[in-house]
Design a protein around this motif. Structure first.
Motif, short mmCIF file in Angstrom:
data_model
loop_
_atom_site.label_atom_id
_atom_site.label_comp_id
_atom_site.label_asym_id
_atom_site.label_seq_id
_atom_site.Cartn_x
_atom_site.Cartn_y
_atom_site.Cartn_z
N UNK A 120 39.89 -44.69 3.25
CA UNK A 120 40.70 -43.48 3.16
C UNK A 120 39.81 -42.24 3.26
N UNK A 121 40.35 -41.21 3.86
CA UNK A 121 39.61 -39.97 3.98
C UNK A 121 38.58 -40.00 5.09
N UNK A 122 38.74 -40.92 6.04
CA UNK A 122 37.75 -41.04 7.10
C UNK A 122 37.83 -39.88 8.08
N UNK A 123 36.69 -39.26 8.36
CA UNK A 123 36.61 -38.23 9.37
C UNK A 123 36.48 -38.82 10.77
N UNK A 124 36.37 -40.15 10.86
CA UNK A 124 36.27 -40.81 12.15
C UNK A 124 37.63 -41.01 12.81
N UNK A 125 38.71 -40.82 12.05
CA UNK A 125 40.05 -41.13 12.56
C UNK A 125 40.85 -39.84 12.72
N UNK A 126 41.31 -39.56 13.93
CA UNK A 126 42.15 -38.40 14.21
C UNK A 126 43.55 -38.82 14.60
N UNK A 127 44.44 -37.85 14.76
CA UNK A 127 45.84 -38.13 15.09
C UNK A 127 46.31 -37.13 16.15
N UNK A 128 46.93 -37.64 17.21
CA UNK A 128 47.54 -36.79 18.22
C UNK A 128 48.91 -37.36 18.57
N UNK A 129 49.95 -36.57 18.40
CA UNK A 129 51.29 -37.00 18.79
C UNK A 129 51.90 -35.98 19.74
N UNK A 130 52.97 -36.41 20.39
CA UNK A 130 53.74 -35.53 21.26
C UNK A 130 55.16 -35.44 20.73
N UNK A 131 55.78 -34.31 20.93
CA UNK A 131 57.16 -34.12 20.48
C UNK A 131 57.90 -33.21 21.45
N UNK A 132 59.13 -33.57 21.73
CA UNK A 132 59.96 -32.72 22.57
C UNK A 132 61.13 -32.15 21.80
N UNK A 133 61.86 -33.03 21.09
CA UNK A 133 63.04 -32.59 20.35
C UNK A 133 62.69 -32.08 18.97
N UNK A 134 61.70 -32.69 18.31
CA UNK A 134 61.35 -32.27 16.96
C UNK A 134 62.40 -32.69 15.94
N UNK A 135 62.43 -31.99 14.81
CA UNK A 135 63.33 -32.36 13.72
C UNK A 135 64.70 -31.73 13.83
N UNK A 136 65.45 -32.09 14.87
CA UNK A 136 66.74 -31.44 15.14
C UNK A 136 67.77 -31.70 14.04
N UNK A 137 67.89 -32.94 13.60
CA UNK A 137 68.92 -33.26 12.61
C UNK A 137 68.66 -32.55 11.30
N UNK A 138 67.40 -32.53 10.85
CA UNK A 138 67.05 -31.85 9.61
C UNK A 138 67.34 -30.36 9.74
N UNK A 139 66.93 -29.77 10.84
CA UNK A 139 67.16 -28.34 11.05
C UNK A 139 68.62 -27.98 11.10
N UNK A 140 69.42 -28.80 11.77
CA UNK A 140 70.85 -28.52 11.85
C UNK A 140 71.49 -28.56 10.47
N UNK A 141 71.11 -29.56 9.68
CA UNK A 141 71.69 -29.68 8.33
C UNK A 141 71.38 -28.45 7.48
N UNK A 142 70.14 -27.96 7.54
CA UNK A 142 69.75 -26.82 6.73
C UNK A 142 70.39 -25.52 7.21
N UNK A 143 70.52 -25.38 8.52
CA UNK A 143 71.17 -24.17 9.06
C UNK A 143 72.66 -24.17 8.70
N UNK A 144 73.28 -25.34 8.75
CA UNK A 144 74.69 -25.42 8.33
C UNK A 144 74.83 -25.00 6.87
N UNK A 145 73.89 -25.42 6.02
CA UNK A 145 73.92 -25.03 4.61
C UNK A 145 73.74 -23.53 4.45
#
Length: 441
Positions: A120-145
């Motif tokens: 754990x805590x390794x500086x040897x391991x990185x992360x790269x992801x891609x996203x197009x839509x993102x968190x649409x469902x979460x955002x819609x729920x909060x905007x409706x609220x």
């Protein structure tokens, strides 16, 4: 992406700009040591691959909300995974479904590559992801609220859960991965671009990267946003809603899911005793600045073929292989007649007469297009195809309308050395990635 991670050039009438994200900045080799998959046809790389080889289809009526009033009513939903079984409640409430799927896929990939052994805590391991839509469902729920109940009813996680970098952040935090992290947003091409950028990070001295992409764009707001393109199928028949390279193609359907891969410097993997499943040998991304063409705009789609052809040629050059050495193509396969015709034209422009003889497949025809996650799933399938020497079929393929060797019906057994993966995104994105067998593996 930092400015030094991009090489740009211009071809023909300056309509195409190209980025060889994986430009050779070192002599190290990048291999795949772990796979994690969450798809409508299966959760886990093994289940997904069995379903893919069988040509299974998992497109059906949208169940996440009442879609009867929408012109698009079909999608590929991930129904076999319950994130609550493997993700803490604290993280679940802070994140959207697309991040839940990313965490599930990343967990499988990390376990397959035995990343716990690095600590754990390794500086040897990185992360790269891609996203197009993102968190649409979460955002819609909060905007409706917000609009129905007031600002006091909007949760504190709205500011981060929808954000396209959320999955990279949560994978990094949850796994204790402290190496270089990044996120790409090049729509459906992003899954390939994330792999390429991770390859570059490894060549610059970071020995391990988790990379890929997942999406969950099956919610009212997300669906309406996709419908505006005019490229989605409005068919009510799940068996014929998404038929790439078919004369009766009516568009595509959206989907959830995606894949995460562990990429590793070959010598590092061998030192750890971790098997190399495949090697990432070439990539080029290209861009044609234009609005997405209407499905009937043959000239508009024809112009997009220049970018894809450029990407294919660049990826082969980066891999150091000739068109004659490509053994199979995992095509973008949009399921729109003019878009499919443009992809075939790009293959012919880049590969010449050889384009008619190379086996082409579109496994995503059985699950739908999961934006950035779709390309990541194709890379995972390409790795498994190289391992097993089998090109999976294109589910539901009928009435072929293009002069290509589309694999249909059953998987095709064939020795595979180099596999080409293609992806295109709205707004002019195009990407090509070469996945190869590992010499000496």
């Amino acid at each position: 992406m930092t400015s030094d991670a991009v090489m740009t050039s211009t071809v023909s009438a300056s309509t195409v700009s190209a980025s060889t994200v994986s430009a050779n900045t070192g002599t190290s080799r990048t291999v795949v040591t772990g796979l994690g998959v969450v798809a409508p046809t299966g959760v886990g790389a093994g289940g997904y691959w069995r379903a893919t080889l069988d040509g299974e289809r998992a497109i059906g009526r949208i169940s996440r909300f009442d879609a009867t009033r929408y012109p698009v009513r079909l999608a590929g939903e991930v129904r076999a995974a319950d994130p609550a079984d493997r993700i803490s409640p604290r993280v679940l409430v802070q994140t959207d479904r697309w991040t839940h799927l990313a965490l599930l896929a990343a967990g499988e990939a990390a376990a397959a590559a035995d990343l716990d052994a690095l600590g754990k805590g390794s500086f040897d391991i990185g992360v790269t992801t891609a996203a197009g839509a993102g968190g649409c469902a979460f955002g819609q729920r909060e905007i409706e609220a917000l609009w129905s109940r007031g600002p006091g009813h909007v949760g504190p996680y709205q500011s981060i859960a929808w954000f396209y970098a959320a999955s990279t952040g949560q994978i990094s935090i949850g796994g204790g991965f402290r190496g270089p992290c990044a996120v790409l947003s090049s729509e459906a091409a992003g899954g390939l671009d994330a792999v390429a950028l991770s390859r570059r990070a490894i060549r610059r001295g970071n020995p391990v990267q988790l990379c890929g992409g997942t999406e969950a764009p099956v919610s009212p707001y997300a669906l309406v946003s996709q419908i505006q393109s005019g490229l989605l199928s409005e068919s009510d028949d799940a068996a014929s809603a998404y038929l790439p390279f078919s004369g009766s193609a009516s568009g595509y359907v959206p989907a959830e899911g995606g894949a995460v891969l562990v990429l590793e410097e070959l010598a590092h993997a061998r030192e750890r005793g971790v098997p190399a499943l495949a090697e990432i040998t070439g990539h080029t991304a290209a861009f044609t600045p234009q609005q997405p063409p209407h499905r009937e705009d043959a000239d508009g789609w024809a112009r997009t073929s220049d970018a894809l052809a450029f990407a294919i040629s660049g990826a082969l050059a980066d891999a150091g292989i000739a068109p004659s050495e490509v053994d199979a193509v995992f095509a973008d396969g949009m399921g729109v007649l003019n878009a499919d015709r443009a992809e075939v034209a790009a293959l012919r422009a880049a590969l010449g007469a050889r384009a008619r003889d190379i086996p082409v497949t579109v496994p995503k025809a059985g699950i739908g297009r999961a934006c950035s996650g779709a390309a990541a799933l194709d890379v995972a399938a390409a790795v498994l195809a190289l391992r097993d020497g089998r090109v999976p079929p294109t589910p539901g393929a009928v009435d072929l309308a293009h002069d290509i060797d589309l694999v249909t019906g059953a998987p095709r057994r064939k020795p595979l050395r180099h596999v080409l993966c293609l992806a295109r995104g709205f707004g002019g994105y195009a990407s090509a990635l070469v996945v190869s067998g590992v010499e000496g593996a």
